[in-house]
Scaffold this motif. Structure first.
Motif, PDB file in Angstrom:
ATOM      1  N   THR A   3       8.174  -4.225  12.655  1.00  0.00           N
ATOM      2  CA  THR A   3       7.419  -3.450  11.671  1.00  0.00           C
ATOM      3  C   THR A   3       7.721  -1.961  11.806  1.00  0.00           C
ATOM      4  OG1 THR A   3       5.666  -5.104  11.622  1.00  0.00           O
ATOM      5  CG2 THR A   3       5.102  -2.893  10.851  1.00  0.00           C
ATOM      6  N   THR A   5      -1.306  -1.255   8.782  1.00  0.00           N
ATOM      7  CA  THR A   5      -0.945  -2.664   8.607  1.00  0.00           C
ATOM      8  C   THR A   5      -2.110  -3.559   8.994  1.00  0.00           C
ATOM      9  OG1 THR A   5      -0.143  -3.195  10.827  1.00  0.00           O
ATOM     10  CG2 THR A   5       1.375  -2.008   9.369  1.00  0.00           C
ATOM     11  N   ILE A  38      -0.065   4.902   6.917  1.00  0.00           N
ATOM     12  CA  ILE A  38       0.210   3.507   6.583  1.00  0.00           C
ATOM     13  C   ILE A  38      -0.518   2.652   7.609  1.00  0.00           C
ATOM     14  CG2 ILE A  38       1.971   1.724   6.304  1.00  0.00           C
ATOM     15  CD1 ILE A  38       3.999   4.083   5.870  1.00  0.00           C
ATOM     16  N   HIS A  53       3.873  -7.426   1.086  1.00  0.00           N
ATOM     17  CA  HIS A  53       4.568  -6.724   2.156  1.00  0.00           C
ATOM     18  C   HIS A  53       5.886  -6.156   1.615  1.00  0.00           C
ATOM     19  CE1 HIS A  53       2.150  -7.836   5.701  1.00  0.00           C
ATOM     20  NE2 HIS A  53       1.954  -8.985   5.093  1.00  0.00           N
ATOM     21  N   GLU A  77       7.527  -3.807   2.692  1.00  0.00           N
ATOM     22  CA  GLU A  77       8.382  -3.332   3.791  1.00  0.00           C
ATOM     23  C   GLU A  77       9.210  -4.450   4.419  1.00  0.00           C
ATOM     24  OE1 GLU A  77       4.972  -5.037   6.093  1.00  0.00           O
ATOM     25  OE2 GLU A  77       5.239  -4.073   4.155  1.00  0.00           O
ATOM     26  N   PHE A 106      -1.844  -2.703  -0.786  1.00  0.00           N
ATOM     27  CA  PHE A 106      -0.812  -3.711  -1.004  1.00  0.00           C
ATOM     28  C   PHE A 106      -1.360  -5.059  -0.538  1.00  0.00           C
ATOM     29  CE2 PHE A 106       2.727  -0.405  -0.020  1.00  0.00           C
ATOM     30  CZ  PHE A 106       2.719   0.036  -1.339  1.00  0.00           C
ATOM     31  N   HIS A 147       5.127 -11.801  -0.175  1.00  0.00           N
ATOM     32  CA  HIS A 147       3.702 -12.013   0.109  1.00  0.00           C
ATOM     33  C   HIS A 147       3.585 -13.051   1.206  1.00  0.00           C
ATOM     34  CE1 HIS A 147       1.340  -9.948  -3.189  1.00  0.00           C
ATOM     35  NE2 HIS A 147       2.585  -9.776  -3.595  1.00  0.00           N
ATOM     36  N   ILE A 201      -1.880   4.132   2.680  1.00  0.00           N
ATOM     37  CA  ILE A 201      -1.490   2.787   2.252  1.00  0.00           C
ATOM     38  C   ILE A 201      -2.164   1.777   3.180  1.00  0.00           C
ATOM     39  CG2 ILE A 201       0.437   1.148   2.190  1.00  0.00           C
ATOM     40  CD1 ILE A 201       2.222   3.467   1.266  1.00  0.00           C
ATOM     41  N   TRP A 202      -2.828   0.803   2.573  1.00  0.00           N
ATOM     42  CA  TRP A 202      -3.465  -0.285   3.321  1.00  0.00           C
ATOM     43  C   TRP A 202      -2.717  -1.564   2.977  1.00  0.00           C
ATOM     44  CZ3 TRP A 202      -7.093   1.510   6.620  1.00  0.00           C
ATOM     45  CH2 TRP A 202      -7.644   2.766   6.339  1.00  0.00           C
ATOM     46  N   SER A 203      -2.168  -2.227   3.992  1.00  0.00           N
ATOM     47  CA  SER A 203      -1.276  -3.364   3.772  1.00  0.00           C
ATOM     48  C   SER A 203      -1.934  -4.682   4.148  1.00  0.00           C
ATOM     49  CB  SER A 203       0.004  -3.169   4.593  1.00  0.00           C
ATOM     50  OG  SER A 203       0.859  -4.293   4.484  1.00  0.00           O
ATOM     51  N   CYS A 204      -1.885  -5.632   3.231  1.00  0.00           N
ATOM     52  CA  CYS A 204      -2.280  -7.032   3.446  1.00  0.00           C
ATOM     53  C   CYS A 204      -3.699  -7.130   4.018  1.00  0.00           C
ATOM     54  CB  CYS A 204      -1.253  -7.742   4.315  1.00  0.00           C
ATOM     55  SG  CYS A 204      -1.287  -9.544   4.099  1.00  0.00           S
TER      56      CYS A 204
END
Length: 333
Positions: free
Chosen positions: A48, A106, A104, A234, A236, A231, A190, A139-142
């Motif tokens: 990551t 994760t 960011i 993913h 990235e 998001f 995803h 950014i907030w991911s998953c």
């Protein structure tokens, strides 16, 4: 860990920092301070770091980025991963000592039945409140996106009938600077067991930017003092990320660490590989043993996945948004 990301800098290891002599070159615009709160599971921890560094490097153009790595201390780690975080990452208490343009965050592998029962819940919600007023955009991911909207507006995620796992076509549904010049449609990875319903987001005042006919809401936003970008996917992920997750889950099934055999990622492996993997699944259900993983067939991906191209556009637009405000004080002098 603080890294200066330069357009011409190689990124073979997250621990490499450029020499001081490299800092004097003109890079056109103020440096951007970007923080990564990396809470990904241990097997994906280092990958990551590299994925986000390479993505930011590709998106930055001539601008330099000072990249800072953190992890929530309450995320449970193996001894090896804990040593990596303690030796290579900055402590979360250092977060407030920097002025961050962007952050960011994760997700983490869930260990509790409900998000607000996770051992890292308090740390994560305090981070949400801090980021609202101390970043230009986050950014907030998953899973981090699901946790943030639960904390902010009590929006509950919903369990999916089957894991959303694969590469999905997403369409832009709202004109926004973040999706400017994005392909139509664009492909996003995803990998999740839950979703946030679009109707719940609409009712709470969030703005949906992209959605997939098969995977649902992809990107949504909300403006505070900081612009929050969420998001569900993913962007990235590199080409092999979903393969690594799929093989991990197959291994867990064979070791009897999970009860159900994992579904194939959607629109990911080529047709011949899918046929081989279906045959292997039948064999695995009859000969369930960890040693059987040695008989997995060679894996080939579809030629048209191209998930990374859209991510470069999204992150270039995000950095331009951050940079416009970062440059404003300098232009006013």
């Amino acid at each position: 860990m603080t890294i200066l990301i330069d357009r011409d800098q190689g990124i073979p290891s997250p621990a490499l920092v450029p020499a001081e002599g490299d800092l004097a070159r003109d890079h056109g615009g103020a440096d951007l301070n970007i923080g990564l709160i990396n809470n990904m599971p241990d097997p994906a921890l280092k990958a990551t770091e590299r994925q986000f560094m390479k993505l930011l490097q590709a998106a930055a153009g001539q601008r330099r980025i000072r990249f800072h790595c953190f992890s929530l201390p309450s995320v449970k780690r193996s001894p090896e991963a804990k040593w990596h975080v303690e030796s290579e990452y900055s402590e979360l208490t250092e977060l407030g000592r920097h002025k961050f343009d962007g952050l960011i965050v994760t997700g983490a592998e869930p260990v509790a039945p409900e998000l607000d029962q996770e051992p890292y819940w308090r740390d994560l919600t305090e981070l949400v409140d801090w980021a609202k007023v101390n970043t230009r955009s986050t950014i907030w991911s998953c899973l981090a996106a699901h946790a943030a909207v639960l904390h902010l507006d009590r929006i509950e995620r919903r369990r999916l009938p089957a894991k959303c796992h694969g590469i999905f076509d997403c369409d832009t549904v709202t004109n926004d600077l973040l999706t400017r010049a994005a392909p139509a449609p664009f492909k996003v990875s995803h990998s999740r067991l839950n979703e946030i319903a679009e109707s719940d987001l609409d009712a709470a005042g969030y703005q949906v930017l992209t959605r997939s006919a098969k995977a649902g809401v992809d990107i949504f936003v909300r403006q505070y003092a900081s612009r929050f970008v969420f998001f569900q996917g993913h962007p990235e992920y590199d080409a092999l990320s979903l393969q690594r997750e799929y093989l991990r889950d197959v291994g867990r099934y064979l070791a009897r660490e999970r009860d159900d055999y994992p579904h194939l990622p959607v629109s990911y492996f080529d047709a011949a590989t899918e046929e081989k993997l279906v045959r292997f699944e039948k064999q695995a259900r009859h000969q369930r043993h960890p040693a059987l993983s040695n008989e997995l067939p060679a894996l080939n991906l579809r030629a048209d996945i191209a998930a990374g191209s859209a991510a470069a556009v999204l992150f270039r637009n995000w950095l331009q948004y951050l940079g416009a405000e970062a440059d404003a004080p300098a232009l006013a002098r």
